[in-house]
Design a protein around this motif. Structure first.
Motif, PDB file in Angstrom:
ATOM      1  N   LYS A  58       0.642  -1.153   0.388  1.00 47.19           N
ATOM      2  CA  LYS A  58      -0.182   0.241   0.253  1.00 47.19           C
ATOM      3  C   LYS A  58       0.788   1.119  -0.058  1.00 47.19           C
ATOM      4  CE  LYS A  58      -2.089  -1.470   4.346  1.00 47.19           C
ATOM      5  NZ  LYS A  58      -1.324  -1.958   4.692  1.00 47.19           N
ATOM      6  N   HIS A 197      -1.078  -5.227  13.906  1.00 50.38           N
ATOM      7  CA  HIS A 197       0.034  -3.851  13.206  1.00 50.38           C
ATOM      8  C   HIS A 197      -0.563  -2.600  14.416  1.00 50.38           C
ATOM      9  CE1 HIS A 197       1.324  -1.188  10.837  1.00 50.38           C
ATOM     10  NE2 HIS A 197      -0.135  -0.578  10.713  1.00 50.38           N
ATOM     11  N   SER A 200       1.406   3.659  12.118  1.00 47.91           N
ATOM     12  CA  SER A 200       2.052   4.458  11.244  1.00 47.91           C
ATOM     13  C   SER A 200       2.800   5.852  11.749  1.00 47.91           C
ATOM     14  CB  SER A 200       1.833   4.227   9.643  1.00 47.91           C
ATOM     15  OG  SER A 200       2.429   3.989   8.824  1.00 47.91           O
ATOM     16  N   GLY A 237       5.495  -0.341  10.126  1.00 44.46           N
ATOM     17  CA  GLY A 237       5.068   0.993  11.676  1.00 44.46           C
ATOM     18  C   GLY A 237       6.715   1.528  11.315  1.00 44.46           C
ATOM     19  N   GLU A 272       5.993  -6.219   8.275  1.00 41.32           N
ATOM     20  CA  GLU A 272       5.546  -5.611   6.961  1.00 41.32           C
ATOM     21  C   GLU A 272       6.161  -4.146   6.826  1.00 41.32           C
ATOM     22  OE1 GLU A 272       1.356  -5.994   8.129  1.00 41.32           O
ATOM     23  OE2 GLU A 272       1.881  -8.459   7.982  1.00 41.32           O
ATOM     24  N   GLY A 274       6.367  -1.215   5.452  1.00 44.44           N
ATOM     25  CA  GLY A 274       6.126   0.616   3.888  1.00 44.44           C
ATOM     26  C   GLY A 274       7.186   1.015   3.937  1.00 44.44           C
ATOM     27  N   ARG A 275       6.262   2.629   4.291  1.00 41.06           N
ATOM     28  CA  ARG A 275       6.871   3.639   4.751  1.00 41.06           C
ATOM     29  C   ARG A 275       8.544   3.936   5.087  1.00 41.06           C
ATOM     30  NH1 ARG A 275       3.559   7.763   6.218  1.00 41.06           N
ATOM     31  NH2 ARG A 275       2.632   6.377   8.186  1.00 41.06           N
ATOM     32  N   ARG A 311      -1.159  14.253   1.660  1.00 43.29           N
ATOM     33  CA  ARG A 311      -0.519  13.488   2.633  1.00 43.29           C
ATOM     34  C   ARG A 311      -0.677  15.023   3.823  1.00 43.29           C
ATOM     35  NH1 ARG A 311       3.484  12.296   4.901  1.00 43.29           N
ATOM     36  NH2 ARG A 311       2.332  10.609   6.829  1.00 43.29           N
ATOM     37  N   TYR A 315      -3.119  14.715   6.666  1.00 46.24           N
ATOM     38  CA  TYR A 315      -2.848  14.531   8.046  1.00 46.24           C
ATOM     39  C   TYR A 315      -1.875  16.074   9.163  1.00 46.24           C
ATOM     40  CZ  TYR A 315      -2.585   9.981   5.609  1.00 46.24           C
ATOM     41  OH  TYR A 315      -3.051   8.803   4.830  1.00 46.24           O
ATOM     42  N   TYR A 370       2.314   6.428   0.074  1.00 47.30           N
ATOM     43  CA  TYR A 370       1.666   7.381   0.221  1.00 47.30           C
ATOM     44  C   TYR A 370       1.679   8.301  -0.380  1.00 47.30           C
ATOM     45  CZ  TYR A 370       1.816   3.424   4.277  1.00 47.30           C
ATOM     46  OH  TYR A 370       1.639   2.112   4.910  1.00 47.30           O
ATOM     47  N   GLN A 374      -1.883   7.524  -3.150  1.00 48.16           N
ATOM     48  CA  GLN A 374      -2.798   8.180  -2.625  1.00 48.16           C
ATOM     49  C   GLN A 374      -3.151   9.616  -3.769  1.00 48.16           C
ATOM     50  OE1 GLN A 374      -4.071   8.179   1.855  1.00 48.16           O
ATOM     51  NE2 GLN A 374      -2.155   8.971   1.869  1.00 48.16           N
TER      52      GLN A 374
HETATM   53  N1  LLP Z   1       0.472  -3.623   7.798  1.00 53.69           N
HETATM   54  C1  LLP Z   1      -0.108  -3.385   7.854  1.00 53.69           C
HETATM   55  C2  LLP Z   1      -1.566  -4.498   8.250  1.00 53.69           C
HETATM   56  C3  LLP Z   1      -0.674  -1.563   8.088  1.00 53.69           C
HETATM   57  O1  LLP Z   1      -2.231  -1.469   8.195  1.00 53.69           O
HETATM   58  C4  LLP Z   1       0.277  -0.725   7.500  1.00 53.69           C
HETATM   59  C5  LLP Z   1       0.078   0.534   7.205  1.00 53.69           C
HETATM   60  C6  LLP Z   1       1.207  -1.072   6.496  1.00 53.69           C
HETATM   61  C7  LLP Z   1       2.212  -2.981   7.200  1.00 53.69           C
HETATM   62  C8  LLP Z   1       2.504  -0.684   6.840  1.00 53.69           C
HETATM   63  O2  LLP Z   1       3.071   0.401   7.866  1.00 53.69           O
HETATM   64  P1  LLP Z   1       3.816   1.703   7.461  1.00 53.69           P
HETATM   65  O3  LLP Z   1       5.642   0.749   7.464  1.00 53.69           O
HETATM   66  O4  LLP Z   1       4.429   1.963   5.983  1.00 53.69           O
HETATM   67  O5  LLP Z   1       4.293   2.822   8.363  1.00 53.69           O
HETATM   68  N2  LLP Z   1      -1.315   7.127   4.584  1.00 53.69           N
HETATM   69  C9  LLP Z   1      -1.056   7.071   6.321  1.00 53.69           C
HETATM   70  C10 LLP Z   1      -0.145   5.534   6.190  1.00 53.69           C
HETATM   71  C11 LLP Z   1      -1.367   4.371   6.299  1.00 53.69           C
HETATM   72  C12 LLP Z   1      -0.832   3.608   6.693  1.00 53.69           C
HETATM   73  C13 LLP Z   1      -1.854   2.542   7.003  1.00 53.69           C
HETATM   74  N3  LLP Z   1      -1.710   1.094   7.597  1.00 53.69           N
HETATM   75  C14 LLP Z   1       0.077   7.824   5.419  1.00 53.69           C
HETATM   76  O6  LLP Z   1       0.474   8.602   4.361  1.00 53.69           O
HETATM   77  O7  LLP Z   1       0.867   8.745   7.101  1.00 53.69           O
END
Ligand code: LLP
Length: 412
Positions: A58, A197, A200, A237, A272, A274-275, A311, A315, A370, A374
């Motif tokens: 995502k 999780h 983020s 996260g 997991e 992402g960012r 963003r 946010y 993101y 988005q």
């Molecule tokens: N795993 C799950 C189940 C999640 O819901 C998410 C993010 C991740 C992993 C990845 O998280 P990360 O490592 O990227 O923090 N649109 C928002 C961020 C939404 C995050 C949603 N879930 C933004 O622009 O900050």
């Protein structure tokens, strides 16, 4: 990977000015070295512990980005059939895919089972029943984890915090043993893990450690009750620095803090992220269209808008704004805004910057996660092009949309 040389902003060894002129703006630019560097930092930090890094699609689902990671042996965390389709198109290994999300449809479940994904992260008993039914129809056994909600505050923006009791995510950790117990009745399911999780853009990882501790305690109990749990999925996260003041922990430091609890647990560890893989690996290039002084404020009007990068509007997120050519000049305080007809359409507010001229290019930093994912066509604006840089080379990995793309699928 983004740095100045002779006052020119480069991505690796490529001048961003060259890309902006050749492709036009707005345009997302990603550094392959930055993406691979972050992925390898997770991989190295987890060495010695059986692990699968499941990149959260995502955050940035562009095929070329997924392909880069797939070639490294990265796994993927998906939240829709569309993301699975992308992963497969990019050459990702389905056996390293986990499927998260609260609302999987039976069509998506069937697609995932037929593709041979590794595991479902389930969020309700209704979903367990649905996966069991689809798996039964297909004559396969589905591996699942419950995504538990540990009731830990991730201390981040409320829209992207997910681990508190009043959030829609997961199953209350206190109820989990009973749910695993009842799930034994589903003959086409096998409980293989526990996932979690909590949110983020987490800059202080203490809450992730706390959640991990609770999840590992739960796994011990489940194993004692005879469940064959073989993996723990700690979610994503980890936050990144959007500005100097953000005290973002390094990937190595974060994993080192977790290691003690994971070593010797006899579990495959999944994460997991992402960012923290793509966030600081991308920028959004934009051009200054106009400058305007109102009685109260100065505005820099650029050709990127909230539809390209939502963003800041959604946010109040901070993204640094960098000139592609650094020059001495008058310092101003201005709002950097796009052409969309909304007051919420801003990329920065009350930002100090060297006064840009009409036609100058700017880079909106930390836009790799993101960002494009988005983007929308709001105001009938074509979505931007995307470019992938590898050293001194670059290529367009997604063409800018055209007016025809905007009406694709419509009939009069
Ligand atoms: N795993 C799950 C189940 C999640 O819901 C998410 C993010 C991740 C992993 C990845 O998280 P990360 O490592 O990227 O923090 N649109 C928002 C961020 C939404 C995050 C949603 N879930 C933004 O622009 O900050």
């Amino acid at each position: 990977m983004f740095h100045y040389e002779n006052e020119q902003l480069l991505c690796e060894q490529t001048g961003l000015d060259e890309i902006a002129r050749a492709t036009g703006t707005p345009c997302y630019v990603y550094s392959s070295a930055a993406i691979l560097g972050a992925y390898r930092a997770y991989h190295t930090a987890l060495s010695g512990i059986p692990h699968v890094i499941c990149y959260a699609v995502k955050a940035n689902s562009t095929l070329a980005v997924l392909a880069l990671l797939a070639k490294e042996g990265c796994g993927f965390d998906i939240v829709s059939g569309g993301e699975l389709y992308r992963v497969l198109k990019a050459g990702g290994d389905p056996a390293r895919v986990v499927f998260s999300g609260v609302g999987k449809t039976s069509e998506e479940i069937e697609f995932a089972l037929r593709s041979g994904i590794c595991n479902f992260n389930c969020e309700s008993e209704g979903e367990l029943a649905e996966i069991d039914a689809v798996a039964g129809r297909l004559g396969v056994t589905a591996r699942f984890s419950l995504r538990v909600n540990p009731d830990v505050d991730a201390v981040t923006h409320p829209y992207i915090s997910t681990g508190l009791r009043d959030h829609k995510f997961g199953i209350d950790i206190a109820d989990a043993p009973a749910v695993y117990g009842r799930a034994r009745a589903f003959t086409n399911l096998r409980a293989s893990g526990v996932s979690c999780h909590i949110g983020s853009q987490i800059l202080d990882y203490a809450p992730i450690l706390e959640a991990a501790g609770k999840v590992l305690d739960l796994i011990e109990r489940l194993r004692a009750e005879g469940h064959g749990i073989d993996h723990v999925d700690l979610g994503g996260g980890l936050g990144i620095a959007y500005q100097e003041a953000d005290n973002a922990p390094g990937i190595g430091e974060f994993i080192a803090a977790l290691r003690g609890r994971l070593e010797g647990a006899g579990l495959t560890v999944m994460v997991e992220p992402g960012r923290s893989i793509v966030g600081n690996a991308g920028v959004l290039l934009t051009k200054v269209l106009y400058r305007k002084q109102s009685p109260a404020k100065e505005f820099v009007i650029v050709d990127a808008a909230m539809n390209d990068l939502i963003r800041p509007a959604l946010y109040k997120a901070h993204h640094e704004i960098l000139p592609l050519r650094r020059e001495a000049g008058l310092e101003i305080v201005a709002d950097v805004v796009g052409p969309v007809c909304e007051t919420g359409d801003f990329l920065a507010r009350d930002r100090s910057l060297t006064a840009p001229r009409q036609g100058d290019f700017l880079a909106i930093a930390s836009a790799g996660a993101y960002g494009f994912v988005q983007a929308s066509n709001y105001n009938s604006r074509p979505r931007p092009a995307e470019v992938l840089v590898e050293g001194g080379e670059w290529r367009v990995v997604r063409k800018r949309e055209t007016p025809e793309d905007l009406i694709n699928g419509e009939t009069l």
